[in-house]
Design a protein around this motif. Structure first.
Motif, PDB file in Angstrom:
ATOM      1  N   ALA A 196       5.361  -6.210  -1.719  1.00  9.72           N
ATOM      2  CA  ALA A 196       4.174  -5.734  -1.241  1.00  9.72           C
ATOM      3  C   ALA A 196       3.918  -5.882   0.491  1.00  9.72           C
ATOM      4  N   ALA A 197       2.949  -5.211   0.896  1.00 11.15           N
ATOM      5  CA  ALA A 197       2.938  -5.240   2.311  1.00 11.15           C
ATOM      6  C   ALA A 197       2.743  -6.605   2.969  1.00 11.15           C
ATOM      7  N   THR A 198       2.145  -7.698   2.082  1.00 10.50           N
ATOM      8  CA  THR A 198       1.923  -8.708   2.568  1.00 10.50           C
ATOM      9  C   THR A 198       2.601  -9.725   2.381  1.00 10.50           C
ATOM     10  N   GLU A 199       3.926  -9.450   1.591  1.00 13.20           N
ATOM     11  CA  GLU A 199       5.006 -10.415   1.183  1.00 13.20           C
ATOM     12  C   GLU A 199       6.358 -10.333   2.000  1.00 13.20           C
TER      13      GLU A 199
ATOM     14  N   VAL B   8      -4.225  -2.919   5.740  1.00 10.80           N
ATOM     15  CA  VAL B   8      -3.141  -3.463   4.971  1.00 10.80           C
ATOM     16  C   VAL B   8      -2.912  -3.245   3.530  1.00 10.80           C
ATOM     17  N   ARG B   9      -4.219  -3.443   2.832  1.00  7.08           N
ATOM     18  CA  ARG B   9      -4.203  -3.286   1.530  1.00  7.08           C
ATOM     19  C   ARG B   9      -3.716  -1.679   1.076  1.00  7.08           C
TER      20      ARG B   9
ATOM     21  N   ASP C 132      -0.156  -1.670   1.304  1.00 11.34           N
ATOM     22  CA  ASP C 132       0.376  -2.130  -0.165  1.00 11.34           C
ATOM     23  C   ASP C 132       0.336  -1.106  -1.320  1.00 11.34           C
ATOM     24  N   SER C 133      -0.617  -0.562  -1.148  1.00  7.95           N
ATOM     25  CA  SER C 133      -0.996   0.680  -2.376  1.00  7.95           C
ATOM     26  C   SER C 133       0.159   1.643  -2.383  1.00  7.95           C
TER      27      SER C 133
ATOM     28  N   GLY D  39       2.997   1.541  -1.198  1.00  2.00           N
ATOM     29  CA  GLY D  39       4.290   0.987  -1.411  1.00  2.00           C
ATOM     30  C   GLY D  39       5.288   0.847  -0.198  1.00  2.00           C
TER      31      GLY D  39
ATOM     32  N   ASP E  56       6.263  -1.544   3.146  1.00  4.48           N
ATOM     33  CA  ASP E  56       6.325  -2.913   3.639  1.00  4.48           C
ATOM     34  C   ASP E  56       5.764  -3.130   4.962  1.00  4.48           C
TER      35      ASP E  56
END
Length: 481
Positions: free
Chosen positions: A2-5, A108-109, A112-113, A115, A117
């Protein structure tokens, strides 16, 4: 992931690495991911970039109340209700809301949606296909690195200017209060739009321009009509002047602008809107044989020239082809398609100027709207540009106020429309409209220019009555004679 990970310390490989998470970078990454490639974006500021927080979005939030009030004052039955001043705190509060209070959680969400990073920090090239991010993290690209870092405002070398801490475009769109007196230097889009907005919000505005008019990249009548309107709104326009010196004795105190004539103008704030430079000075270009701080020379697929292996792309403002958000997103779609095609070994359609892998519109059919009062909108070539390019053209002008839709739109409507016709092919090379409500008129012209629609076929595109778009019929009638 995920984008935040995306926080692992080890070196990581992706198919595509994107530097810059503005609309251009987001679209490059999205197109790459949609084609089955893995993508990561590196961003040192807010995800969403300049447009979302300091340019297009906040400036239009400031300008929309201005144009609504201006139009309402010309509508019978509503004139008196629209005569009061704008509620400046409400306008600024709405501006803050539409930029999400300068927080990028929503963007950011979206990453993430999609796909894609995200890595926070300053990304720098460290040789072919290699990016080092602050903190020592290393990313490697299997196929491409796309530089989408955008542009920044430039301060000209005027004595005392830097020390006076003037506004740039970012300050002008994010200011928390209305200055009592504002001097704007520059007659281009930023200068005109911000002079329009802050004058309407209550500032005393003086606009200083080196040349002989506003909006020099558009047809001359566009700048003339906008200048007339600014003067009627109470702004002071000075053309043919240069700033010789700037002084500000104390932080937050008044600023003195000294002109080449020796005249001094005192203001509370000074906005410099005289040009932009690429944000490429600190991204490691020297490690791949390019000059730091330079514009990137690219081919029509946005691949940077002079880099061995053809893995580096420059998309959006950094390539200096068309410094507009929508053109950056357009280039991103082209570059994304080219990157994915090359990754799969599919031939690139470089010989097709309007194909999937060639950013042609940013040379032949660039649309732009200046959200002034009135609006100015143009696409393609101006008459002067067409003649310099060697085309044999006919220029057709019409008074926008003469069509039924215009005088129903507002009392005392003023505006003008122009098309540039290539006489050898009988297609449009360009079009310009100035007047209230013309922003939404522009896309029809963009389709005609980009599609190279024959004038005889345009004759069959019937505009609805009574709309401002009926000016198309008048233009074509005048052309046919």
């Amino acid at each position: 992931m995920a984008a935040t990970e995306a926080t692992n310390a080890a070196d990581e490989a992706y198919d595509v690495i994107v530097l810059g998470a503005g609309p251009t970078g987001e679209n490059v990454a999205d197109r790459a991911h949609a084609a089955g490639l893995s993508a990561v974006i590196v961003e040192s500021e807010l995800v969403g970039g300049e447009c979302s927080y300091w340019a297009c979005v906040p400036s239009k939030a400031l300008l929309r109340p201005v144009t609504v009030r201006s139009e309402a004052r010309r509508v019978p039955g509503f004139k008196d209700a629209a005569d009061g001043p704008l509620d400046a705190p409400a306008v600024l509060g709405h501006r803050d809301a539409v930029v999400s209070y300068w927080k990028d959680d929503g963007q950011v969400r979206w990453l993430d949606s999609a796909g894609v990073d995200l890595v926070r920090g300053q990304g720098r090239l460290a040789g072919p296909r290699r990016v080092v991010v602050d903190g020592g993290r290393v990313l490697t690209a299997r196929h491409a690195v796309a530089v989408c870092t955008g542009s920044r405002a430039v301060l000209p070398p005027i004595p005392g200017l830097a020390e006076a801490r003037p506004w740039t475009s970012r300050d002008a769109t994010s200011a928390k209060t209305v200055p009592g007196r504002l001097v704007v230097v520059g007659g281009g889009v930023v200068g005109v739009e911000m002079a329009t907005a802050w004058r309407a919000l209550g500032a005393s505005v003086t606009l200083l321009v080196r040349g002989d008019g506003l909006l020099p990249r558009m047809e001359p009548f566009a700048g003339h009509l906008v200048a007339e309107s600014l003067a009627e709104a109470g702004a002071f326009l000075r053309t043919g002047v240069e700033v010789r010196e700037v002084r500000r004795e104390a932080p937050g105190g008044p600023v003195t602008v000294v002109l080449d004539s020796g005249e001094e103008i005192v203001a509370d704030e000074l906005l410099i809107a005289t040009g932009r430079a690429p944000r490429t000075e600190d991204i490691g270009l020297e490690t791949v044989g390019l000059r730091p701080g330079s514009w990137l020379d690219v081919d029509d697929s946005c691949r940077v020239q002079g880099v061995t292996g053809g893995w580096l792309y420059g998309v959006g403002d950094v390539n200096h082809r068309a410094l507009l958000t929508h053109q950056g997103k357009y280039q991103a779609r082209i570059a994304g398609a080219a990157i994915s095609a090359r990754a799969r070994g599919v031939p690139i359609l470089e010989s097709d100027p309007w194909g999937a892998h060639a950013a042609t519109a940013d040379i032949r059919a660039v649309p732009q709207v200046v959200f002034s009062d009135p609006e100015a909108a143009a696409v393609g070539l101006s008459a002067a540009e067409a003649e310099r390019a060697g085309y044999r053209v006919r220029v057709v002008d019409q008074d926008l106020a003469a069509v039924s839709g215009a005088y129903l739109y507002a009392d005392g409507y003023r505006g003008r429309a122009r098309i540039i016709v290539d006489l050898d092919r009988e297609v449009l090379l360009g079009a310009t409209f100035v007047g209230h409500g013309v922003a939404e008129l522009l896309h029809s012209a963009t389709v005609a220019v980009a599609g190279e629609v024959p004038v005889e076929r345009l004759w069959h595109a019937v505009p609805s009555y009574p709309t401002i778009s009926e000016v198309w019929l008048r233009l074509l009638e005048a052309y046919r004679g």
